[in-house]
Design an enzyme around this catalytic site. Structure first.
Site, short mmCIF file in Angstrom:
data_model
loop_
_atom_site.label_atom_id
_atom_site.label_comp_id
_atom_site.label_asym_id
_atom_site.label_seq_id
_atom_site.Cartn_x
_atom_site.Cartn_y
_atom_site.Cartn_z
N TYR A 188 20.17 77.44 64.34
CA TYR A 188 19.22 77.25 63.25
C TYR A 188 17.70 76.82 63.66
CZ TYR A 188 23.40 77.62 60.99
OH TYR A 188 24.71 77.95 60.42
N CYS B 69 46.54 73.00 65.13
CA CYS B 69 45.34 74.06 65.16
C CYS B 69 45.57 74.71 66.66
CB CYS B 69 44.08 73.26 65.03
SG CYS B 69 42.90 74.74 65.43
#
Lengths: 564, 223, 323
Positions: free
Chosen positions: A152, A329
């Site tokens: 960003y 996960c």
């Protein structure tokens, strides 16, 4: 002193969090057009909040309606966005968690670099950040996190590599964080010292010429001085170098081949340099490991995104002393990259694993196993990253960065093939990039440059049939897989792939035959050391063979017409 | 699990010949496991179809997708966003999936891309064998856990025919004689006496031959 | 109502029985069948008609048997399980017996894979043991469903066994099952390997099966070494030892040599304890059967009317105990 654990409350500024688990902000692709909160967004966060997460940090929310990443992203660019976000904050808090909002700005999303920005835009951005923070606090969020990391704008400004501005917003590390200082000061001036303000930074950008710990220590220290209450330490996800799915990106979302908490040492280091609490993120989904991180005081909080996608009740199960129930996960990153439709919200794709057990049965190191819960687990501490499992996985759940990727054909092969002259017979030579038989571009002298392209892969045995067919689609007439002789190359970590090449070539050949396309040729050759040096000769032979085959093929093509 | 194999490509090309916007729908369960109808194979089929049309000079738009299970409408719904764009769907599911899809989206032409081979098990990596015919009246207790109805080419119940040689089947020497296996297993257990019992003719009405079968749980529907 | 089975009479009387096989034509005419049957009349006790042998579609066995019955020749009606379900089988058996056929030979049938229609859907509703039981039940006046027949079937039920199939144990067990299911005579697969056959017979005698059923050893007439090789490789369940092939190869007249082998085999069969007769399979060479029977010293045959003729005497080991 009382022993600190995952479930020890922590006070940050005036805010008390009931435990030390933060739901890491992760793009959920669930916003309505215009960046508005949807019911899906509400449910997504509410579920995790209700399951006991201490702090739910809502994903990247754009402070600008223009400088924003692609996808269905939340915005906080106008007051119109406040009611929806207020609902979101309310459901999170009602579910028992503290609510946080990450605010961000992206010039990457519109294809700009820091040096492209007029100062006016920077000032506007600073104002937008301050406004965004105000709206977030007004909407009821307990925490605002300033996104100074990843790909960003604020990270672009911070980065040694990308901030090439010559004005006061560039230069040394202090100049590069002038905008950040102004944002934080502005927020503090407007909202006072009481509100809780986090900042997320990259401790190491993992790009060439990017910030490393040396810079980020300074940055963290400065941020603390500016009045940030907590530093959320992430790494990588900078696209300047390797792009999406490049090394930097991968470090930020460590996959199956990494050990638990591969970036923890960075957060730990930052913690030694600041007084405020530090949050670590990155493959912390192993309950035992996450607890040990806090217990050993390496960081103050752990953040996780993917583990909470895989099991929204992660916290509840761990707190209840039943970590055995947690749906693990596997860090396949399919949730991030493999959504079935670009507009589908993020979710765990692990269930797409067809449980075929091909990985388990064929791992040369016998690492994957069925755990006592009956679930498939990768024991990755001894993994050599040879990629057998990825090569076999029929559902494309297991994937390795080093594998010829799904988009390998379009990213590497296509540009190479485009350079060939379209008038001629064109072939692609796929060679080894890792063993002593690795072949370089210099192995194809000028005479072949128009008709043969060379692409190197970790092992030609890893090229899948479907990839071969997609390469033929690019218009080449033949593919030559030039592998090594594995018996001469026993140390290669990809040696287990080696026997595949002829099988896959055979299958591809059968498919071509079945499809009536046998004028295209896919061949495999095991190079000797000498042949590797004379790859040009080998390629010429292949081209000649192709010529002969094509003459036969053409004759075949004409025959039906004559008989008809 | 259900095993199946891709139809001959020639047949697939024929079926799809009139169309130029094609969705290839893989199925994420059994046929992914037997490596004939998962995402990879859907992509492969798509690629070879494009290549074929390229050679013919007729470009085609093909997209490969996969759903968890094509036998459930809820999973198929996830393809709906794309569906209107495509003229036809080539389903790489088993016959169950193709029929489910056709019933679920009657307005869409759903074509089969796979030949279903029945219920099989993986023998070794890359080899699957049919082992259960779903006869509706299991007799594995009498035959050492090896089904003679499926694995004997003649489905004999009282012992082998006279055609087995060296433990191989007369119909296909690649296959083991089911009765040889049964004999060996029973001999190892010392239960050869089971073979001396007369097995009466089978009640085939419990199998498919009594018409398509149904399974119903009366306590399941919520009214 | 009609003549009983000649084969049964011969076996029960303890004579060494001789039957021969005739393959029906692949067209709709009985002429070749009649011609072959005429050749065999008086040389064999019964003529055996194959049922779409090797899964090649032919004139139906039932029709051919009916024709033989009308000619006054005792016919053995072969029924396989491959092409008919239990309904069709009952109906065909009824049809054959109504036409005067008295012997029913029950087989599984060759797999259709190597026949004229490999794409065909096979039936195998019953297996051979169940078929034997079905036929035997019908002779006791019972349909397979358990219902009573108005008139019970008059038939002599037989089965087959392959002494050379693996595992031999299982073949013996299956033979036992067939005997218990009601088979009264058993025809074996062609025997060339007498060693192995003797070992098999030993097992059969151990089980006492030779006293329960009349065992007709199959002998086959080989035309040439090529035919022998073909049999060895392509005909399921047949083993032709290498020395037999070599004999045929070296012989100046292979067909004559084949006849010689046949006669020798029959000779040796007569000395194998428990063998009650021979079944001669001379496909497409039926005209040589009379010669074989003569040279084997089995001519003349017992008169169908009942009284024994010729040199064949009752032998203890060959008597079939119908208990």
């Amino acid at each position: 002193m009382e022993k600190v654990g995952l479930f020890t409350p922590i006070k940050i500024n005036k805010l008390v969090l009931k435990n030390r688990i933060m739901m890491s902000p992760a793009f959920s692709n669930s916003a309505a057009p215009g960046g508005f909160v949807t019911d899906w967004t509400l449910r997504h966060y509410q579920k995790r909040a209700a399951a006991g997460v201490g702090l739910v940090m809502v994903e990247h929310t754009g402070v600008s309606g223009y400088y924003i990443h692609g996808g269905n992203r939340l915005q906080i660019s106008t007051d119109l966005h406040v009611p929806g976000l207020a609902r979101l904050a309310r459901v999170i808090k009602e579910a028992g968690a503290a609510a946080g909002l990450q605010i961000a700005h992206s010039i990457h999303g519109v294809g700009l670099k820091p040096e492209d920005l007029p100062k006016r835009v920077i000032l506007e951005m600073i104002r937008e950040f301050i406004e965004g923070a105000r709206r977030a606090y007004e909407a009821g969020f307990d925490v605002v996190e300033l996104h100074f990391a990843h790909t960003y704008t604020m990270a672009d400004l911070l980065s040694r590599r990308t901030n090439k501005r010559l004005d006061e917003y560039g230069g040394d590390v202090y100049g590069r964080m002038k905008a950040h200082r102004e944002i934080i000061n502005g927020i503090r001036e407007m909202m006072g010292p009481e509100v809780t303000l986090f900042a997320r930074i990259c401790a190491d950008e993992f790009v060439i010429g990017g910030n490393t710990l040396k810079q980020s220590r300074v940055i963290a220290g400065e941020l603390e001085k500016m009045g940030v209450d907590c530093i959320d330490v992430t790494v990588g996800v900078r696209f300047d170098d390797g792009g999406l799915k490049g090394y930097s990106d991968l470090r930020g979302k460590p996959t199956v081949e990494y050990e638990d908490g591969p970036n923890l040492y960075l957060a730990e280091d930052i913690k030694r340099h600041v007084g405020v609490p530090v949050i670590a993120v990155g493959k912390l989904g192993n309950p035992e490991f996450a607890a040990s991180v806090i217990e050993q005081g390496r960081v103050d909080m752990v953040a996780m995104a993917r583990p909470l996608l895989a099991d929204d009740k992660w916290v509840k199960k761990v707190q209840a002393g039943r970590p055995d129930l947690v749906r693990t996960c596997v860090c396949c990153n399919s949730c991030l990259y493999k959504r079935r439709h670009p507009d589908d919200p993020i979710r765990c794709m692990e269930r797409e694993c067809a449980r075929c057990l091909a990985c388990l049965r064929n791992c040369p190191y016998r690492l994957p196993f069925i755990n006592e819960k009956g679930r498939l687990e990768f024991g990755n501490e001894w993994c050599d990253e040879c990629g057998m499992c990825a090569g076999l996985c029929p559902a494309r759940v297991v994937r390795f960065q080093a594998d010829p990727q799904y988009d390998w054909v379009s990213r590497q092969v296509e540009p190479a093939v485009k350079k060939l002259s379209p008038g001629q017979r064109r072939v692609l030579v796929i060679t080894c990039a890792s063993g002593p038989y690795r072949c370089d571009d210099k192995f194809l002298p000028g005479g072949l440059a128009h008709s043969a392209a060379l692409v190197r892969v970790p092992c030609p045995g890893r090229v899948e049939t479907v990839q071969m067919i997609r390469i033929l689609e690019l218009g080449v007439d033949g593919i030559l897989l030039a592998g090594c002789r594995s018996e001469e190359n026993p140390e290669c970590k990809y040696r287990h792939h080696h026997p595949w090449a002829p099988h896959r070539v055979r299958r591809a050949g059968r498919i071509l035959e079945e499809a009536g396309l046998s004028h295209k040729v896919i061949a495999h050759i095991s190079l000797t050391g000498l042949e590797a040096l004379d790859l040009a000769g080998v390629t010429r032979n292949f081209l000649n063979g192709l010529e002969v085959n094509n003459r036969v093929g053409e004759a075949d093509d004409h025959r039906p017409e004559e008989t008809a | 699990m259900i095993i199946g194999q891709r139809k001959p490509l020639k047949r697939i090309f024929e079926m799809l010949d009139p169309y130029d916007r094609i969705l290839i729908a893989g199925c994420g369960s059994c046929v992914t496991v037997c490596m004939s109808g998962g995402l990879k194979e859907a992509e492969e089929t798509a690629a070879v179809l494009r290549l074929h049309r390229q050679a013919e000079g007729r470009p085609v738009e093909v997209r490969a997708r996969v759903v968890e299970r094509q036998c459930e409408p809820e999973f198929l719904e996830t393809l709906d966003a794309d569906l209107p764009h495509f003229q036809v769907v080539l389903s790489l599911a088993c016959g169950v999936g193709v029929q489910r899809y056709s019933l679920f989206r009657p307005g869409k032409l759903i074509l089969p891309g796979l030949d279903t081979l029945g219920s099989g098990l993986p023998v070794r990596q890359g080899l699957w064998e049919e082992v259960c015919l779903g006869c509706g009246d299991c007799l594995l207790d009498q035959t050492a856990g090896v089904c003679p109805i499926t694995r004997c080419a003649k489905g004999l119940l009282n012992g082998p025919c006279g055609g087995s040689r060296n433990g191989r089947c007369e119909a296909n020497t690649e296959n083991h004689c089911a009765w040889q296996i049964i004999y060996d297993r029973l001999a190892a257990r010392g239960e050869l006496n089971l073979l001396e019992e007369y097995r009466p003719p089978k009640d085939w009405s419990r199998g498919h031959w009594g018409g398509p079968r149904r399974l119903e749980r009366e306590d399941m529907p919520i009214v | 109502m009609s003549k009983p089975s000649n084969l049964r009479k011969v076996l029960e009387a303890g004579h060494f029985a001789v039957t021969a096989e005739v393959g029906p034509p692949r067209f709709a005419d009985f002429a070749p069948l009649r011609q072959k049957a005429e050749l065999l009349r008086r040389y064999v006790d019964a003529v055996n008609i194959t049922d779409n042998q090797s899964a090649v579609a032919r004139l139906s066995s039932q029709a051919c048997c009916g024709e033989l019955a009308r000619m006054g020749i005792d016919a053995v009606f072969q029924v396989t399980c491959r092409d008919r379900n239990r309904i069709a089988i009952q109906s065909d058996i009824l049809g054959a017996v109504a036409q005067g056929v008295r012997n029913i030979l029950c087989l599984s049938g060759d797999h259709q894979r190597f026949g004229s229609d490999p794409q065909a859907k096979s039936v195998f509703d019953l297996d051979s043991v169940q078929l034997v039981r079905l036929a035997a039940d019908m002779t006791r006046g019972l349909f397979p469903g358990g219902r009573k027949m108005e008139v019970s079937l008059e038939a002599y039920v037989g089965a087959v066994v392959n002494p050379f199939a693996d595992p031999v144990d299982l073949q013996v067990i299956k033979l036992k099952k067939k005997a218990r299911a009601g088979a009264r005579f058993v025809q074996t697969q062609c025997v060339f390997d007498l060693e192995r056959f003797s070992r098999f017979m030993e097992r059969v005698r151990e089980a006492g099966l030779d006293r329960e059923v009349g065992i007709l050893a199959g002998v086959s007439l080989l035309r040439s070494a090529g035919a022998a090789r073909f049999m060895q490789e392509r005909v399921p369940g047949v083993t032709v030892p290498e020395e037999v092939v070599r004999r045929l190869e070296l012989a100046p007249d292979p067909e004559e040599e084949g006849v010689k082998i046949c006669v020798e085999t029959i000779d040796r069969m007569r000395n194998v304890k428990g063998v009650a007769g021979v079944h001669i399979m001379a496909i497409a060479l039926e005209e040589r059967v009379p010669e074989i029977v003569r040279r084997a010293g089995l001519f003349p045959r017992p008169d169908p009317a009942g009284q024994a003729l010729g040199p064949v005497s009752c032998r203890e080991g060959n008597r079939v105990d119908q208990g």
